[in-house]
Design a protein around this motif. Structure first.
Motif, PDB file in Angstrom:
ATOM      1  N   GLY A  89       0.792  -1.225   0.000  1.00  0.00           N
ATOM      2  CA  GLY A  89       0.000   0.000   0.000  1.00  0.00           C
ATOM      3  C   GLY A  89       0.821   1.271   0.000  1.00  0.00           C
ATOM      4  O   GLY A  89       0.278   2.365  -0.107  1.00  0.00           O
ATOM      5  N   ALA A  90       2.135   1.138   0.140  1.00  0.00           N
ATOM      6  CA  ALA A  90       2.989   2.321   0.181  1.00  0.00           C
ATOM      7  C   ALA A  90       2.909   3.070  -1.137  1.00  0.00           C
ATOM      8  O   ALA A  90       2.759   2.485  -2.210  1.00  0.00           O
ATOM      9  N   LYS A 114      -6.397  -8.072  11.905  1.00  0.00           N
ATOM     10  CA  LYS A 114      -6.825  -7.596  13.223  1.00  0.00           C
ATOM     11  C   LYS A 114      -5.701  -6.833  13.916  1.00  0.00           C
ATOM     12  O   LYS A 114      -5.927  -5.756  14.492  1.00  0.00           O
ATOM     13  N   ALA A 115      -4.490  -7.362  13.843  1.00  0.00           N
ATOM     14  CA  ALA A 115      -3.350  -6.677  14.448  1.00  0.00           C
ATOM     15  C   ALA A 115      -3.097  -5.337  13.765  1.00  0.00           C
ATOM     16  O   ALA A 115      -2.763  -4.346  14.419  1.00  0.00           O
ATOM     17  N   ARG A 134      -5.651  -1.441   3.388  1.00  0.00           N
ATOM     18  CA  ARG A 134      -6.521  -2.081   2.394  1.00  0.00           C
ATOM     19  C   ARG A 134      -5.777  -2.231   1.064  1.00  0.00           C
ATOM     20  O   ARG A 134      -5.845  -3.290   0.423  1.00  0.00           O
ATOM     21  N   ALA A 135      -5.056  -1.189   0.649  1.00  0.00           N
ATOM     22  CA  ALA A 135      -4.309  -1.262  -0.617  1.00  0.00           C
ATOM     23  C   ALA A 135      -3.241  -2.344  -0.559  1.00  0.00           C
ATOM     24  O   ALA A 135      -2.918  -2.970  -1.568  1.00  0.00           O
ATOM     25  N   GLY A 136      -2.707  -2.577   0.634  1.00  0.00           N
ATOM     26  CA  GLY A 136      -1.724  -3.641   0.814  1.00  0.00           C
ATOM     27  C   GLY A 136      -2.351  -4.998   1.039  1.00  0.00           C
ATOM     28  O   GLY A 136      -1.642  -5.975   1.293  1.00  0.00           O
ATOM     29  N   ARG A 137      -3.696  -5.067   0.972  1.00  0.00           N
ATOM     30  CA  ARG A 137      -4.447  -6.310   1.102  1.00  0.00           C
ATOM     31  C   ARG A 137      -4.278  -6.959   2.468  1.00  0.00           C
ATOM     32  O   ARG A 137      -4.381  -8.178   2.610  1.00  0.00           O
ATOM     33  N   ILE A 144      -6.215  -5.781   5.039  1.00  0.00           N
ATOM     34  CA  ILE A 144      -7.597  -5.771   5.515  1.00  0.00           C
ATOM     35  C   ILE A 144      -8.525  -5.697   4.313  1.00  0.00           C
ATOM     36  O   ILE A 144      -8.117  -5.267   3.223  1.00  0.00           O
ATOM     37  N   THR A 145      -9.768  -6.108   4.528  1.00  0.00           N
ATOM     38  CA  THR A 145     -10.762  -6.086   3.454  1.00  0.00           C
ATOM     39  C   THR A 145     -11.474  -4.730   3.434  1.00  0.00           C
ATOM     40  O   THR A 145     -11.409  -3.968   4.408  1.00  0.00           O
TER      41      THR A 145
END
Length: 293
Positions: A3-4, A33-34, A266-269, A271-272
């Motif tokens: 996501g960077a 979650k973390a 999210r962009a780094g997948r 989290i959804t």
């Protein structure tokens, strides 16, 4: 992290986005979650660089206090400051310039014999700075895992190759009158190369220990890992004070930065989209405490 460098979702300034990316790059979350739990802490740290520096000082003080109880002669825990990062930049520039000076073409007005001693001095200065910075590089406070041990090995090999190339292919340009300064410069190059290669060996072992990223970076400097809970409790107390103060002082900014953090997760997948949306509704964490995973 994937996501960077993702574009801003809130129009956040580039410096803040850079701080977010720097923190997330070495976060090494176990699961989504973390990552969501840590998003509040990341938002506070990225909102104000002074807070991040204060957190690093608190971590170093807690680790050093635990080490001193185990061994009063234990070395100090060495956090990094802007001065140390500037020194790293100087070391990298000096190392490159040293090699560039030896690449002076034969047609240049600046003769090879005139640059060998300054080039050797620059290479040795670079090696000395890298040695001085190694404890901070190894514990991840200098620039996380973005400064790997390969930098030392690369410079060491480059300096030795440059010195060998000059001695084998261009030594005839030096001349008898300039032989002593040129030999001194060559010796400095070889010494710098050997020092850098030796340093690279120590640095590789530090990198394999994995103390530069993730939650383990918080306690990686401990003499006895069993003192981890003590350090984490001290950081819990720091967060219990710092977190609410940050929200009281600039809640709108912290919330905006957290939205950016969630967008990058999210962009780094990690989290959804649903997890991002649900997390974005929260206005305050349930508890301010240091991360555990």
């Amino acid at each position: 992290m994937a996501g960077a460098q993702h574009r801003s979702v809130t129009g956040m300034d580039e410096r803040t986005l850079g701080r977010i990316d720097l923190i997330l790059f070495d976060a090494d979350y176990r699961d989504g979650k973390a990552a969501i739990e840590d998003s509040w802490r990341v938002a506070v740290l990225a909102s104000d660089p002074r807070t991040r520096a204060a957190h690093e000082r608190a971590r170093a003080e807690a680790v050093e206090a635990a080490n001193q109880r185990r061994d009063p002669s234990a070395p100090r825990v060495r956090p990094s400051t802007t001065l140390h990062r500037a020194a790293l930049a100087m070391a990298l520039v000096a190392g490159v310039v040293a090699v560039a000076l030896l690449s002076t073409p034969r047609t240049s007005a600046l003769a090879l014999r005139d640059v060998m001693l300054p080039a050797g001095a620059l290479a040795l200065t670079s090696a000395a700075l890298l040695c001085w910075l190694e404890p901070r590089r190894a514990n991840g406070s200098l620039w996380g895992s973005r400064v790997p041990a390969g930098i030392h090995l690369g410079f060491g090999g480059l300096w030795l190759l440059a010195a060998a190339a000059v001695f084998i292919f261009r030594w005839g340009e030096v001349g008898i009158t300039a032989a002593l300064p040129a030999l001194a410069g060559l010796a400095l190059f070889v010494l710098a190369g050997l020092v850098a290669l030796a340093l690279g060996g120590f640095a590789l072992r530090a990198d394999r220990a994995g103390h530069q990223s993730g939650a383990v970076r918080l306690t990686g400097d401990l003499i006895d890992p069993s003192d981890s809970s003590e350090v984490l409790r001290a950081l819990d107390q720091w967060w219990a004070k710092t977190g609410p103060e940050a929200m009281q002082r600039s809640a709108a900014r912290v919330l905006a930065v957290r939205l950016e953090v969630l967008a990058r997760l999210r962009a780094g997948r990690l989290i959804t989209p649903d997890e991002q949306q649900r997390a974005g509704y929260a206005s305050d964490p349930e508890q301010w405490a240091e991360r555990r995973r």
